[in-house]
Design a protein around this motif. Sequence first.
Motif, PDB file in Angstrom:
ATOM      1  N   ASN A   8       7.465 -16.711 -71.076  1.00  0.00           N
ATOM      2  CA  ASN A   8       6.666 -18.504 -70.018  1.00  0.00           C
ATOM      3  C   ASN A   8       6.872 -19.791 -70.973  1.00  0.00           C
ATOM      4  OD1 ASN A   8       5.613 -19.472 -68.049  1.00  0.00           O
ATOM      5  ND2 ASN A   8       4.331 -18.432 -67.076  1.00  0.00           N
ATOM      6  N   CYS A   9       7.328 -20.284 -71.153  1.00  0.00           N
ATOM      7  CA  CYS A   9       7.779 -21.668 -71.685  1.00  0.00           C
ATOM      8  C   CYS A   9       7.376 -22.580 -70.461  1.00  0.00           C
ATOM      9  CB  CYS A   9       8.956 -21.802 -72.097  1.00  0.00           C
ATOM     10  SG  CYS A   9       9.133 -21.234 -73.959  1.00  0.00           S
ATOM     11  N   GLY A  10       6.530 -22.309 -69.032  1.00  0.00           N
ATOM     12  CA  GLY A  10       6.483 -23.617 -67.866  1.00  0.00           C
ATOM     13  C   GLY A  10       4.626 -23.149 -68.110  1.00  0.00           C
ATOM     14  N   THR A  11       3.912 -23.947 -67.125  1.00  0.00           N
ATOM     15  CA  THR A  11       2.471 -24.343 -67.164  1.00  0.00           C
ATOM     16  C   THR A  11       2.152 -23.272 -66.166  1.00  0.00           C
ATOM     17  OG1 THR A  11       2.940 -25.870 -65.878  1.00  0.00           O
ATOM     18  CG2 THR A  11       2.800 -26.353 -68.217  1.00  0.00           C
ATOM     19  N   GLN A  12       2.782 -22.825 -65.442  1.00  0.00           N
ATOM     20  CA  GLN A  12       2.523 -21.688 -64.339  1.00  0.00           C
ATOM     21  C   GLN A  12       3.008 -20.205 -64.370  1.00  0.00           C
ATOM     22  OE1 GLN A  12       3.773 -23.357 -60.680  1.00  0.00           O
ATOM     23  NE2 GLN A  12       2.998 -25.389 -60.360  1.00  0.00           N
ATOM     24  N   LEU A  13       2.113 -19.613 -63.452  1.00  0.00           N
ATOM     25  CA  LEU A  13       2.621 -18.360 -63.746  1.00  0.00           C
ATOM     26  C   LEU A  13       3.279 -17.559 -63.051  1.00  0.00           C
ATOM     27  CD1 LEU A  13       0.625 -15.531 -64.432  1.00  0.00           C
ATOM     28  CD2 LEU A  13       0.326 -15.190 -61.982  1.00  0.00           C
ATOM     29  N   TYR A  14       4.066 -16.635 -63.707  1.00  0.00           N
ATOM     30  CA  TYR A  14       6.265 -16.698 -63.518  1.00  0.00           C
ATOM     31  C   TYR A  14       5.949 -14.760 -63.359  1.00  0.00           C
ATOM     32  CZ  TYR A  14      11.151 -16.572 -63.833  1.00  0.00           C
ATOM     33  OH  TYR A  14      12.296 -16.624 -63.550  1.00  0.00           O
ATOM     34  N   VAL A  15       5.856 -14.347 -62.399  1.00  0.00           N
ATOM     35  CA  VAL A  15       6.294 -13.210 -62.060  1.00  0.00           C
ATOM     36  C   VAL A  15       7.522 -13.184 -61.770  1.00  0.00           C
ATOM     37  CG1 VAL A  15       5.777 -11.450 -60.393  1.00  0.00           C
ATOM     38  CG2 VAL A  15       4.068 -13.272 -60.493  1.00  0.00           C
ATOM     39  N   LEU A  16       7.575 -11.440 -62.486  1.00  0.00           N
ATOM     40  CA  LEU A  16       8.489 -10.523 -62.598  1.00  0.00           C
ATOM     41  C   LEU A  16       8.869  -9.161 -61.761  1.00  0.00           C
ATOM     42  CD1 LEU A  16       9.544 -10.986 -66.094  1.00  0.00           C
ATOM     43  CD2 LEU A  16      10.857 -12.180 -63.966  1.00  0.00           C
ATOM     44  N   GLU A  17       9.584  -8.627 -61.014  1.00  0.00           N
ATOM     45  CA  GLU A  17       9.395  -7.283 -60.522  1.00  0.00           C
ATOM     46  C   GLU A  17      10.652  -6.535 -60.660  1.00  0.00           C
ATOM     47  OE1 GLU A  17       7.044  -6.740 -57.244  1.00  0.00           O
ATOM     48  OE2 GLU A  17       6.989  -8.947 -57.117  1.00  0.00           O
ATOM     49  N   GLY A  18      10.702  -5.363 -61.304  1.00  0.00           N
ATOM     50  CA  GLY A  18      11.525  -4.581 -61.356  1.00  0.00           C
ATOM     51  C   GLY A  18      12.546  -3.803 -62.527  1.00  0.00           C
ATOM     52  N   TYR A  19      14.037  -4.432 -62.203  1.00  0.00           N
ATOM     53  CA  TYR A  19      14.931  -4.487 -62.956  1.00  0.00           C
ATOM     54  C   TYR A  19      15.253  -6.035 -62.904  1.00  0.00           C
ATOM     55  CZ  TYR A  19      14.384   0.281 -63.241  1.00  0.00           C
ATOM     56  OH  TYR A  19      13.910   1.480 -62.863  1.00  0.00           O
ATOM     57  N   PRO A  20      15.526  -7.242 -64.143  1.00  0.00           N
ATOM     58  CA  PRO A  20      16.931  -8.585 -64.204  1.00  0.00           C
ATOM     59  C   PRO A  20      17.684  -7.513 -63.522  1.00  0.00           C
ATOM     60  CG  PRO A  20      16.104  -6.928 -65.910  1.00  0.00           C
ATOM     61  CD  PRO A  20      15.316  -6.684 -65.159  1.00  0.00           C
ATOM     62  N   ARG A  21      18.380  -8.382 -63.157  1.00  0.00           N
ATOM     63  CA  ARG A  21      20.360  -8.455 -62.649  1.00  0.00           C
ATOM     64  C   ARG A  21      20.896  -8.974 -63.433  1.00  0.00           C
ATOM     65  NH1 ARG A  21      20.324 -11.046 -57.039  1.00  0.00           N
ATOM     66  NH2 ARG A  21      18.580 -10.087 -56.140  1.00  0.00           N
ATOM     67  N   LEU A  22      22.102  -7.903 -64.573  1.00  0.00           N
ATOM     68  CA  LEU A  22      23.011  -8.219 -65.167  1.00  0.00           C
ATOM     69  C   LEU A  22      24.239  -8.125 -65.217  1.00  0.00           C
ATOM     70  CD1 LEU A  22      20.779  -6.242 -67.915  1.00  0.00           C
ATOM     71  CD2 LEU A  22      20.799  -8.194 -67.526  1.00  0.00           C
ATOM     72  N   SER A  23      25.313  -9.048 -66.127  1.00  0.00           N
ATOM     73  CA  SER A  23      26.447  -8.874 -65.484  1.00  0.00           C
ATOM     74  C   SER A  23      27.031  -9.242 -66.705  1.00  0.00           C
ATOM     75  CB  SER A  23      27.067 -10.039 -65.129  1.00  0.00           C
ATOM     76  OG  SER A  23      26.977 -10.920 -65.434  1.00  0.00           O
ATOM     77  N   LEU A  24      28.149  -8.565 -67.622  1.00  0.00           N
ATOM     78  CA  LEU A  24      28.153  -8.978 -69.029  1.00  0.00           C
ATOM     79  C   LEU A  24      30.043  -9.066 -68.786  1.00  0.00           C
ATOM     80  CD1 LEU A  24      28.076  -4.869 -70.421  1.00  0.00           C
ATOM     81  CD2 LEU A  24      26.417  -7.287 -70.800  1.00  0.00           C
ATOM     82  N   ARG A  25      29.935 -10.693 -70.207  1.00  0.00           N
ATOM     83  CA  ARG A  25      31.417 -10.884 -70.402  1.00  0.00           C
ATOM     84  C   ARG A  25      32.451 -11.362 -71.425  1.00  0.00           C
ATOM     85  NH1 ARG A  25      32.160 -14.198 -66.488  1.00  0.00           N
ATOM     86  NH2 ARG A  25      30.596 -14.993 -64.592  1.00  0.00           N
ATOM     87  N   ASP A  26      33.744 -11.226 -70.869  1.00  0.00           N
ATOM     88  CA  ASP A  26      34.529 -11.249 -72.181  1.00  0.00           C
ATOM     89  C   ASP A  26      34.283 -12.444 -73.309  1.00  0.00           C
ATOM     90  OD1 ASP A  26      35.820 -12.701 -71.471  1.00  0.00           O
ATOM     91  OD2 ASP A  26      37.496 -11.288 -71.544  1.00  0.00           O
ATOM     92  N   ASP A  27      34.705 -12.017 -74.533  1.00  0.00           N
ATOM     93  CA  ASP A  27      35.042 -12.868 -75.629  1.00  0.00           C
ATOM     94  C   ASP A  27      35.554 -15.028 -74.585  1.00  0.00           C
ATOM     95  OD1 ASP A  27      36.963 -12.215 -75.292  1.00  0.00           O
ATOM     96  OD2 ASP A  27      37.322 -12.519 -77.803  1.00  0.00           O
ATOM     97  N   ARG A  28      36.480 -13.973 -73.799  1.00  0.00           N
ATOM     98  CA  ARG A  28      36.880 -15.731 -73.530  1.00  0.00           C
ATOM     99  C   ARG A  28      35.594 -16.277 -71.671  1.00  0.00           C
ATOM    100  NH1 ARG A  28      41.613 -12.424 -73.836  1.00  0.00           N
ATOM    101  NH2 ARG A  28      42.739 -13.341 -75.788  1.00  0.00           N
ATOM    102  N   ASP A  29      35.013 -15.529 -72.357  1.00  0.00           N
ATOM    103  CA  ASP A  29      33.813 -15.828 -70.956  1.00  0.00           C
ATOM    104  C   ASP A  29      34.835 -15.081 -69.803  1.00  0.00           C
ATOM    105  OD1 ASP A  29      31.200 -16.522 -69.725  1.00  0.00           O
ATOM    106  OD2 ASP A  29      31.914 -18.837 -68.908  1.00  0.00           O
ATOM    107  N   GLY A  30      35.021 -14.163 -69.438  1.00  0.00           N
ATOM    108  CA  GLY A  30      35.659 -13.219 -68.287  1.00  0.00           C
ATOM    109  C   GLY A  30      34.853 -12.335 -67.848  1.00  0.00           C
ATOM    110  N   PRO A  31      34.174 -11.973 -66.465  1.00  0.00           N
ATOM    111  CA  PRO A  31      33.153 -11.326 -66.168  1.00  0.00           C
ATOM    112  C   PRO A  31      34.072 -10.162 -66.149  1.00  0.00           C
ATOM    113  CG  PRO A  31      34.758 -11.688 -64.212  1.00  0.00           C
ATOM    114  CD  PRO A  31      34.889 -12.799 -65.268  1.00  0.00           C
TER     115      PRO A  31
END
Length: 125
Positions: A8-31
Amino acid sequence: MADFQLVNCGTQLYVLEGYPRLSLRDDRDGPLEVSVEHGSAGITTGTPNLDAAPQRVALAPGQAAVFGIVWRNLVTDGTVVATTAQVLEVEPRPGAPRLSLRLASPVDLGNTGKLGLGPWQPLTR
């Protein structure tokens, strides 16, 4: 297995819950088509951080949280092309800007197409 930190590089509280959402991309930035599953079941064993119960993590400015991913480079079908990801996209919480992380070492899933994801956890120093 790999772990990722969010500070948290901000100045206020930052709340996270559960899991982040992820996606992967190849070397050409394709999904890439990858099944992102919570925990490590069906991929490996002995990863308690990935299999921990999700929790609310409140980050004061300067504090950090971490999540982990796990995969197996396994080829079970020679007719299916292996999946290799060079970029991990992360949405820390719903509606937050997506972060694009170019990986120093690729995530090579073989042809399993599965990635295990752990929940957000506070980083203890």
